[in-house]
Design an enzyme around this catalytic site. Structure first.
Site, PDB file in Angstrom:
ATOM      1  N   LYS A  39      -7.861-131.162 -79.725  1.00 14.04           N
ATOM      2  CA  LYS A  39      -7.168-130.229 -78.828  1.00 14.04           C
ATOM      3  C   LYS A  39      -7.396-128.805 -79.308  1.00 14.04           C
ATOM      4  O   LYS A  39      -7.374-128.536 -80.513  1.00 14.04           O
ATOM      5  CB  LYS A  39      -5.665-130.558 -78.808  1.00 14.04           C
ATOM      6  N   SER A  55       4.236-133.039 -74.602  1.00 20.11           N
ATOM      7  CA  SER A  55       2.827-132.732 -74.326  1.00 20.11           C
ATOM      8  C   SER A  55       1.820-133.766 -74.808  1.00 20.11           C
ATOM      9  O   SER A  55       0.630-133.634 -74.532  1.00 20.11           O
ATOM     10  CB  SER A  55       2.458-131.370 -74.926  1.00 20.11           C
ATOM     11  N   SER A  98       0.876-130.595 -72.136  1.00 16.79           N
ATOM     12  CA  SER A  98      -0.204-129.626 -72.223  1.00 16.79           C
ATOM     13  C   SER A  98      -1.517-130.222 -72.740  1.00 16.79           C
ATOM     14  O   SER A  98      -2.569-129.604 -72.609  1.00 16.79           O
ATOM     15  CB  SER A  98       0.231-128.483 -73.147  1.00 16.79           C
TER      16      SER A  98
END
Length: 493
Positions: A78, A182, A158
């Site tokens: 990420k 998330s 997210s």
């Protein structure tokens, strides 16, 4: 034969150990799949040369008998994790082409154990979002589609790039961060497994901060066992993070498949919210029955302050974000907009560099921390947060081992479908997940079924602090009962 990139991480580990294929061959299989899937926008940076070089080194270590726990296994990172010498943007224009001169602790532990880095994965800007639509690099498209409908869906957020990449066979596993859901919400939307460990279980050093008292790193994977393998390498004490907890890390893989006979599972009545999708309510009942069938005792419980969790979260998190994001000013790197003087330059840079959702949360945070409203909002929210944690403490003190809830109030929705008129509509996506962060507890999302439109649905299990092993045991029962839900239509190819 199954394509190499469609093997689970556990299967790939076995194949590498037996010499069925090499780490370079496995990595190339993922790189080829990534090249065909750019329309999903899961990766914001592909590091093919680095990946092949790391894989070649892994092959040498495997041949010499020095293989690490993740040797040769290709993963995505990420874009909230700093990666030494590799661009890291947090999904924001304000960071521009920032290249960190150091490595986050979590990723350095993955490389220490032999994992191969395929690239950086898209996410909502500064991890603020529930759909991966706030990224400066554009939205991620879910590999899933509604049956009979080609409209693009969100992967959740997210960590949408991480979830989409794992679901679309673009990495064997991925890192994510979870501040209010998330990891767990995108995992539920994409039919993947995602775990948010206990706060302090994984180091936050080198992770770009959103809300420091809530942020926690965790893995995405295609199976419960794969997630256990990844978390073992990601977790651990780090003196560079003052909130990291000095506790030994168990071998989580040993917990997968362990008996759950006699475990007490709580069903919180407050999670039976108005507007809950009937399919999700039905799956929740079915999940409870699967745990009963495996020998667990299922009991009703009360978490009375649950209804205050969402407003509490959307005071505490923006308050911390407004402080953390005060450091971005355009002086050293990233976006820089000239101004009449230095203050004007700061203001113009921040107005141009941050997207609308990040600006909204900075303004909310600044407001609730301002002199006139600090006691009315921020102090009150912290008191309610304590009550939310106490609710869980009371339930665990009564002998409950874990709590079972839905992971999300609905299946995945379309890109552009929610939140444009009223941001609260998007914030409600976190209704089942924020309590876990506010209380600092571990939570896992595991696929449990498909909707009538053939979209994944996930269940969430919430555990006692530092008892991730219990969650892996329970999640494995759900996985075995429900089956796995791989994407069967690779429509983007």
């Amino acid at each position: 034969m199954t394509a190499l990139n469609q093997l689970t991480l556990t299967e790939a580990r076995e194949g590498l150990a037996t010499g069925e294929f090499t780490a370079v061959e496995l990595t190339q299989s993922y790189l080829d799949a990534m090249a065909e899937a750019r329309t999903l926008n899961a990766y914001v940076l592909e590091t093919a040369d680095k990946a092949l070089a790391m894989a070649a080194e892994s092959d040498k270590r495997i041949a010499s008998g020095d293989a690490g726990k993740l040797e040769g296994l290709p993963i995505g990172v990420k874009d909230m994790f700093c990666t030494d010498g590799v661009r890291t943007t947090a999904g924001s224009k304000i960071l521009g082409d920032f290249v960190p001169p150091y490595e986050s602790t979590v990723t350095s532990q993955l490389w220490r154990d032999g994992a191969v880095m395929l690239g950086k994965l898209n996410n909502d800007e500064f991890a603020m979002g529930s759909s991966n639509e706030t990224s400066a690099q554009g939205p991620v498209v879910s590999p899933w589609r509604r049956e009979g409908d080609s409209a693009p869906l969100v992967p959740g957020g997210s960590s949408g790039g991480s979830a989409a990449a794992v679901a679309a066979f673009l990495c064997a596993g991925a890192t994510g961060t979870d501040t209010g859901g998330s990891i767990r919400q995108p995992a539920a939307f994409t039919g993947t497994v995602g775990i948010k460990p206990t706060y302090g279980r994984c180091s936050r050093f080198g992770i770009i901060a959103y809300a420091s008292s809530l942020d926690q790193a965790g893995p995405f994977a295609r199976t419960v066992n794969d997630a256990a393998v990844l978390l073992r390498s990601m977790a651990g004490y780090d003196p560079k993070d003052s909130t990291s907890v000095n506790r030994s890390v168990p071998d989580y893989e040993d917990a997968v498949g362990a008996s759950i006979k006699g475990k007490r599972i709580g069903i919180p009545r407050e999670y039976r919210v108005e507007g809950l999708d009937p399919e999700i309510a039905g799956m929740w009942e079915e999940g409870a029955q699967w745990l009963r069938d495996a020998g667990a005792e299922v009991v009703d419980i009360s978490l009375p302050h649950t209804k205050y969790a969402l407003p509490t979260y959307y005071i505490v998190a923006p308050a911390e974000a407004s402080s953390n994001l005060a450091r971005y000013d355009g002086v050293r790197y990233g976006t820089r907009v000239p101004g009449r003087d230095i203050i004007d330059m700061y203001e113009r840079t921040r107005a141009a560099g941050f997207g609308p959702e990040v600006r909204r949360r900075i303004m909310i945070g600044t407001y609730v921390l301002s002199a006139g409203y600090y006691d009315a909002y921020y102090v009150k929210a912290q008191k309610v947060r304590t009550l939310i944690k106490r609710d869980f403490d009371d339930v665990f003190a009564q002998g409950v081992d874990a709590v079972l809830t839905p992971a999300t109030p609905s299946p995945a929705f379309g890109i552009g479908e929610k939140g444009s008129a009223d941001p609260v509509e998007m914030y409600l996506q976190d209704i089942f997940t924020v309590t876990v962060n506010l209380a600092g507890l571990p939570g896992i999302s595991v696929p449990a079924g498909l909707s009538c439109k053939n979209l994944p649905l996930g269940l969430q299990l919430i555990g006692r602090p530092f008892e991730e092993e219990t969650l892996f045991s329970l999640a494995q029962v759900v996985e075995e009962a429900a089956g796995r839900f791989p994407v069967d239509d690779l429509w983007w190819k």
